[in-house]
Design a protein around this motif. Structure first.
Motif, PDB file in Angstrom:
ATOM      1  N   PHE A 188       0.765  -1.244   0.068  1.00  0.00           N
ATOM      2  CA  PHE A 188      -0.077   0.104   0.060  1.00  0.00           C
ATOM      3  C   PHE A 188       0.918   1.337   0.001  1.00  0.00           C
ATOM      4  CE2 PHE A 188      -3.162   2.363   3.174  1.00  0.00           C
ATOM      5  CZ  PHE A 188      -3.632   3.189   2.012  1.00  0.00           C
ATOM      6  N   MET A 189       0.659   2.378  -1.009  1.00  0.00           N
ATOM      7  CA  MET A 189       1.430   3.306  -1.271  1.00  0.00           C
ATOM      8  C   MET A 189       0.614   4.623  -0.569  1.00  0.00           C
ATOM      9  SD  MET A 189       3.366   2.716  -4.784  1.00  0.00           S
ATOM     10  CE  MET A 189       2.041   1.875  -5.386  1.00  0.00           C
ATOM     11  N   PRO A 190       1.617   5.589  -0.121  1.00  0.00           N
ATOM     12  CA  PRO A 190       0.963   6.769   0.296  1.00  0.00           C
ATOM     13  C   PRO A 190       0.595   7.904  -0.994  1.00  0.00           C
ATOM     14  CG  PRO A 190       3.240   6.904   0.409  1.00  0.00           C
ATOM     15  CD  PRO A 190       3.113   5.526  -0.342  1.00  0.00           C
ATOM     16  N   ILE A 191      -0.363   7.296  -1.416  1.00  0.00           N
ATOM     17  CA  ILE A 191      -0.608   8.153  -2.631  1.00  0.00           C
ATOM     18  C   ILE A 191      -2.134   8.869  -2.426  1.00  0.00           C
ATOM     19  CG2 ILE A 191      -1.285   8.140  -5.343  1.00  0.00           C
ATOM     20  CD1 ILE A 191       0.953   6.201  -5.648  1.00  0.00           C
ATOM     21  N   GLY A 192      -2.435  10.089  -2.828  1.00  0.00           N
ATOM     22  CA  GLY A 192      -3.964  10.562  -2.952  1.00  0.00           C
ATOM     23  C   GLY A 192      -4.035  11.116  -1.431  1.00  0.00           C
ATOM     24  N   ASN A 193      -3.268  11.506  -0.585  1.00  0.00           N
ATOM     25  CA  ASN A 193      -3.586  12.361   0.274  1.00  0.00           C
ATOM     26  C   ASN A 193      -4.459  11.410   1.335  1.00  0.00           C
ATOM     27  OD1 ASN A 193      -3.515  14.352   2.380  1.00  0.00           O
ATOM     28  ND2 ASN A 193      -4.994  15.537   1.273  1.00  0.00           N
ATOM     29  N   ASN A 194      -4.149  10.238   1.384  1.00  0.00           N
ATOM     30  CA  ASN A 194      -4.692   9.196   2.038  1.00  0.00           C
ATOM     31  C   ASN A 194      -4.998   8.911   3.613  1.00  0.00           C
ATOM     32  OD1 ASN A 194      -6.337   6.578   2.271  1.00  0.00           O
ATOM     33  ND2 ASN A 194      -5.367   5.857   0.337  1.00  0.00           N
ATOM     34  N   GLN A 195      -6.181   9.244   4.132  1.00  0.00           N
ATOM     35  CA  GLN A 195      -6.374   9.084   5.490  1.00  0.00           C
ATOM     36  C   GLN A 195      -5.848   7.816   5.910  1.00  0.00           C
ATOM     37  OE1 GLN A 195      -6.901  11.373   8.136  1.00  0.00           O
ATOM     38  NE2 GLN A 195      -6.790  12.868   6.393  1.00  0.00           N
ATOM     39  N   LEU A 196      -6.363   6.826   5.264  1.00  0.00           N
ATOM     40  CA  LEU A 196      -6.036   5.273   5.559  1.00  0.00           C
ATOM     41  C   LEU A 196      -4.913   5.110   5.871  1.00  0.00           C
ATOM     42  CD1 LEU A 196      -8.520   3.308   5.317  1.00  0.00           C
ATOM     43  CD2 LEU A 196      -7.450   2.598   3.153  1.00  0.00           C
ATOM     44  N   PHE A 197      -4.129   5.784   5.099  1.00  0.00           N
ATOM     45  CA  PHE A 197      -2.316   5.450   5.249  1.00  0.00           C
ATOM     46  C   PHE A 197      -1.935   6.239   6.520  1.00  0.00           C
ATOM     47  CE2 PHE A 197       1.970   6.033   4.421  1.00  0.00           C
ATOM     48  CZ  PHE A 197       2.268   4.728   3.886  1.00  0.00           C
ATOM     49  N   SER A 198      -2.562   7.474   6.679  1.00  0.00           N
ATOM     50  CA  SER A 198      -1.756   8.124   7.685  1.00  0.00           C
ATOM     51  C   SER A 198      -2.183   7.568   9.132  1.00  0.00           C
ATOM     52  CB  SER A 198      -2.155   9.607   7.737  1.00  0.00           C
ATOM     53  OG  SER A 198      -3.515   9.715   7.451  1.00  0.00           O
ATOM     54  N   GLU A 199      -3.339   6.928   9.169  1.00  0.00           N
ATOM     55  CA  GLU A 199      -3.869   6.246  10.601  1.00  0.00           C
ATOM     56  C   GLU A 199      -3.471   4.895  10.863  1.00  0.00           C
ATOM     57  OE1 GLU A 199      -8.121   6.122   9.886  1.00  0.00           O
ATOM     58  OE2 GLU A 199      -8.346   8.316   9.909  1.00  0.00           O
ATOM     59  N   LYS A 200      -2.961   4.202   9.771  1.00  0.00           N
ATOM     60  CA  LYS A 200      -2.567   2.869  10.030  1.00  0.00           C
ATOM     61  C   LYS A 200      -1.387   2.478   8.839  1.00  0.00           C
ATOM     62  CE  LYS A 200      -7.174   1.794  11.175  1.00  0.00           C
ATOM     63  NZ  LYS A 200      -8.116   1.476  10.817  1.00  0.00           N
ATOM     64  N   ALA A 201      -0.166   1.845   9.495  1.00  0.00           N
ATOM     65  CA  ALA A 201       0.614   1.710   8.529  1.00  0.00           C
ATOM     66  C   ALA A 201       0.396   0.674   7.610  1.00  0.00           C
ATOM     67  CB  ALA A 201       1.799   1.458   9.504  1.00  0.00           C
ATOM     68  N   LEU A 270       6.419   7.277 -10.784  1.00  0.00           N
ATOM     69  CA  LEU A 270       5.177   7.241 -10.013  1.00  0.00           C
ATOM     70  C   LEU A 270       5.191   8.103  -9.023  1.00  0.00           C
ATOM     71  CD1 LEU A 270       2.528   5.777  -9.519  1.00  0.00           C
ATOM     72  CD2 LEU A 270       3.749   4.042  -8.353  1.00  0.00           C
ATOM     73  N   LEU A 271       6.134   8.339  -8.282  1.00  0.00           N
ATOM     74  CA  LEU A 271       6.349   8.857  -6.894  1.00  0.00           C
ATOM     75  C   LEU A 271       6.998  10.082  -7.013  1.00  0.00           C
ATOM     76  CD1 LEU A 271       6.519   5.815  -4.475  1.00  0.00           C
ATOM     77  CD2 LEU A 271       4.560   7.185  -5.047  1.00  0.00           C
ATOM     78  N   ASN A 272       7.206  10.731  -7.966  1.00  0.00           N
ATOM     79  CA  ASN A 272       7.908  12.077  -7.998  1.00  0.00           C
ATOM     80  C   ASN A 272       7.352  12.841  -9.355  1.00  0.00           C
ATOM     81  OD1 ASN A 272       9.914  14.016  -8.695  1.00  0.00           O
ATOM     82  ND2 ASN A 272      11.652  12.655  -7.746  1.00  0.00           N
ATOM     83  N   GLU A 273       7.142  13.971  -8.973  1.00  0.00           N
ATOM     84  CA  GLU A 273       6.474  14.994  -9.914  1.00  0.00           C
ATOM     85  C   GLU A 273       7.254  15.754 -10.847  1.00  0.00           C
ATOM     86  OE1 GLU A 273       2.656  16.072  -8.988  1.00  0.00           O
ATOM     87  OE2 GLU A 273       2.978  14.001  -8.108  1.00  0.00           O
ATOM     88  N   THR A 274       8.643  15.424 -10.634  1.00  0.00           N
ATOM     89  CA  THR A 274       9.274  16.235 -11.457  1.00  0.00           C
ATOM     90  C   THR A 274       9.617  15.734 -12.852  1.00  0.00           C
ATOM     91  OG1 THR A 274      10.928  16.112  -9.707  1.00  0.00           O
ATOM     92  CG2 THR A 274      11.919  17.027 -11.503  1.00  0.00           C
ATOM     93  N   PRO A 304      17.068   8.694 -14.751  1.00  0.00           N
ATOM     94  CA  PRO A 304      17.503   8.016 -13.578  1.00  0.00           C
ATOM     95  C   PRO A 304      17.764   9.001 -12.303  1.00  0.00           C
ATOM     96  CG  PRO A 304      18.938   7.565 -15.570  1.00  0.00           C
ATOM     97  CD  PRO A 304      17.753   8.624 -15.889  1.00  0.00           C
ATOM     98  N   ASP A 305      17.860  10.276 -12.556  1.00  0.00           N
ATOM     99  CA  ASP A 305      17.753  11.118 -11.467  1.00  0.00           C
ATOM    100  C   ASP A 305      16.276  11.411 -10.833  1.00  0.00           C
ATOM    101  OD1 ASP A 305      20.546  11.084 -11.561  1.00  0.00           O
ATOM    102  OD2 ASP A 305      20.566  12.800 -13.126  1.00  0.00           O
ATOM    103  N   ILE A 306      15.434  11.048 -11.540  1.00  0.00           N
ATOM    104  CA  ILE A 306      14.091  11.630 -11.007  1.00  0.00           C
ATOM    105  C   ILE A 306      13.403   9.966 -10.500  1.00  0.00           C
ATOM    106  CG2 ILE A 306      11.719  12.415 -11.874  1.00  0.00           C
ATOM    107  CD1 ILE A 306      13.133  13.601 -14.296  1.00  0.00           C
ATOM    108  N   ASN A 307      13.549   9.936  -9.051  1.00  0.00           N
ATOM    109  CA  ASN A 307      12.947   8.816  -8.595  1.00  0.00           C
ATOM    110  C   ASN A 307      12.524   9.157  -7.159  1.00  0.00           C
ATOM    111  OD1 ASN A 307      15.196   8.765  -6.994  1.00  0.00           O
ATOM    112  ND2 ASN A 307      16.212   7.799  -8.663  1.00  0.00           N
ATOM    113  N   PHE A 308      11.971   7.770  -6.710  1.00  0.00           N
ATOM    114  CA  PHE A 308      11.231   7.974  -5.323  1.00  0.00           C
ATOM    115  C   PHE A 308      12.330   8.081  -4.319  1.00  0.00           C
ATOM    116  CE2 PHE A 308       9.414   4.752  -1.999  1.00  0.00           C
ATOM    117  CZ  PHE A 308       8.842   5.771  -1.565  1.00  0.00           C
ATOM    118  N   LYS A 309      13.495   7.892  -4.258  1.00  0.00           N
ATOM    119  CA  LYS A 309      14.329   8.369  -3.526  1.00  0.00           C
ATOM    120  C   LYS A 309      14.961   9.722  -3.538  1.00  0.00           C
ATOM    121  CE  LYS A 309      17.362   5.211  -5.091  1.00  0.00           C
ATOM    122  NZ  LYS A 309      18.753   4.656  -5.407  1.00  0.00           N
TER     123      LYS A 309
END
Ligand code: SAM
Ligand code: SF4
Length: 327
Positions: A188-201, A270-274, A304-309
């Motif tokens: 499960f990824m922290p996408i979309g300002n997700n309450q479900l994610f912030s409440e439970k790991a 996926l996880l970087n807007e750049t 290669p420089d635009i990534n999750f990290k």
């Protein structure tokens, strides 16, 4: 440098489900206007004149729910018929598959990924945010139809959410024992300002794997072409189990893909807007496809420089939902 030859194409951001982990703030979503969606002609132009000349040969159609596109069968047929297409697949929630599986198969689609997070109708309806008539049965019929029509491999994508479907890990894994199905657990990824994610790991793949191993044992399955998934098998089972651990293990170094949104934005990560470029706008502004190709080639160099990290420091949550980005 990794060869980037895989394009995930979102055809529409709308969906007939409202999965809690994907479209959590439905009321706040504003959908892409139909005139802003990339047309079939624009998509084919981009594939033939931009992506294929740059070495892209693998395509996945996704969304939102791609089966909501009225022209889905024609899109499949045209992409499947391009001589350079080596692999064409589609990700769907299966709700409309009973009706569409056969025509999609005849149009040239041979691989399909279906999202299925629960075998229990009540839990399923809760996850997909459905308050009316249960949608589980029709979804299950769609999966069986896809199997009957001959989609191979048939992959089932599962997102495990703490306290919601966590107790079904073994039931879902068991599907692979008697059927040649491939069940893939996606963290499960922290996408979309997700309450479900912030409440439970989220639950790491290693924990899910351990649970299955304790019940039946697990062996590594040596199968290639599964992208970021680590593949295992319950001994003597017909199908396989995949674990996609993008949260617990970073696989940016192996990334071979870019994403095209339904309104034509090309997104390198996926996880970087750049680095995003709007290819639909470029086409509509009359920019020559050789110039567009050059822009994409430049983006490939810096990918290669635009990534999750490397994503913006302090950004833990992403406002665009998965249905908007294209999962
Ligand atoms: N509607 C189709 C479906 O559900 O298969 C295709 C689009 S959906 C966005 C693609 C995939 O993204 C699904 O397998 C879904 O489970 C996954 N997904 C959506 N939101 C996610 C999240 N927050 N974390 C992990 N996977 C997610
Ligand atoms: Fe729709 Fe797929 Fe997102 Fe569920 S995961 S809301 S089915 S786009």
């Amino acid at each position: 440098m990794n060869k980037v030859d895989y394009l995930r194409i979102s055809l529409i951001d709308k969906c007939n489900f409202r999965c809690q982990y994907c479209m959590p703030n439905d009321a706040e979503l504003s959908y892409i206007l139909s005139q802003e969606l990339l047309t079939k002609f624009e998509l084919l132009t981009l594939l033939k004149e931009v992506f294929i000349p740059l070495g892209f040969t693998k395509f996945r159609l996704t969304g939102g729910e791609p089966l909501l596109r009225q022209d889905i069968t024609e899109i499949v047929e045209e992409i499947a018929n391009l001589p350079e297409t080596k692999d064409l697949s589609l990700t769907t929630n299966a709700y409309l598959l009973s009706e569409k599986a056969e025509s999609l198969f005849l149009a040239g689609l041979k691989r399909i990924n279906i999202s299925l997070d629960s075998l229990n109708p009540d839990t399923f309806d809760r996850i997909i945010g459905n308050t009316n008539k249960s949608r589980w049965q029709k979804t299950w019929q769609g999966i069986l139809k896809a199997y009957e029509v001959g989609f191979n491999p048939l992959k089932l994508n599962v997102v495990i959410i703490p306290d919601i479907n966590e107790h079904e890990i073994l039931d879902l894994a068991e599907l692979t024992i008697n059927k040649n199905w491939h069940v893939r657990f996606i963290e499960f990824m922290p996408i979309g300002n997700n309450q479900l994610f912030s409440e439970k790991a989220w639950i790491p793949s290693s924990e899910i794997r351990e649970k299955i191993k304790n019940k039946w044992g697990l062996e590594e399955a040596n199968i290639t072409g599964n992208g970021p998934a680590d593949i295992f098998k319950i001994p003597h089972s017909k199908g396989t189990l995949g674990f996609i651990s993008q949260m617990s293990e970073c696989f940016c170094d192996r990334c071979n893909r870019m994403r095209l949104s339904a309104d034509g934005w090309l997104r390198p990560c996926l996880l970087n807007e750049t680095g995003q470029i709007n290819l639909k706008q470029a086409l509509r502004d009359g920019i020559n496809t050789s110039e567009i190709r050059e822009k994409v080639a430049q983006l490939l160099l810096i990918k290669p420089d635009i990534n999750f990290k490397q994503r913006d420091a302090g950004t833990d949550m992403y406002d665009r939902t998965m249905s908007q980005i294209g999962g």
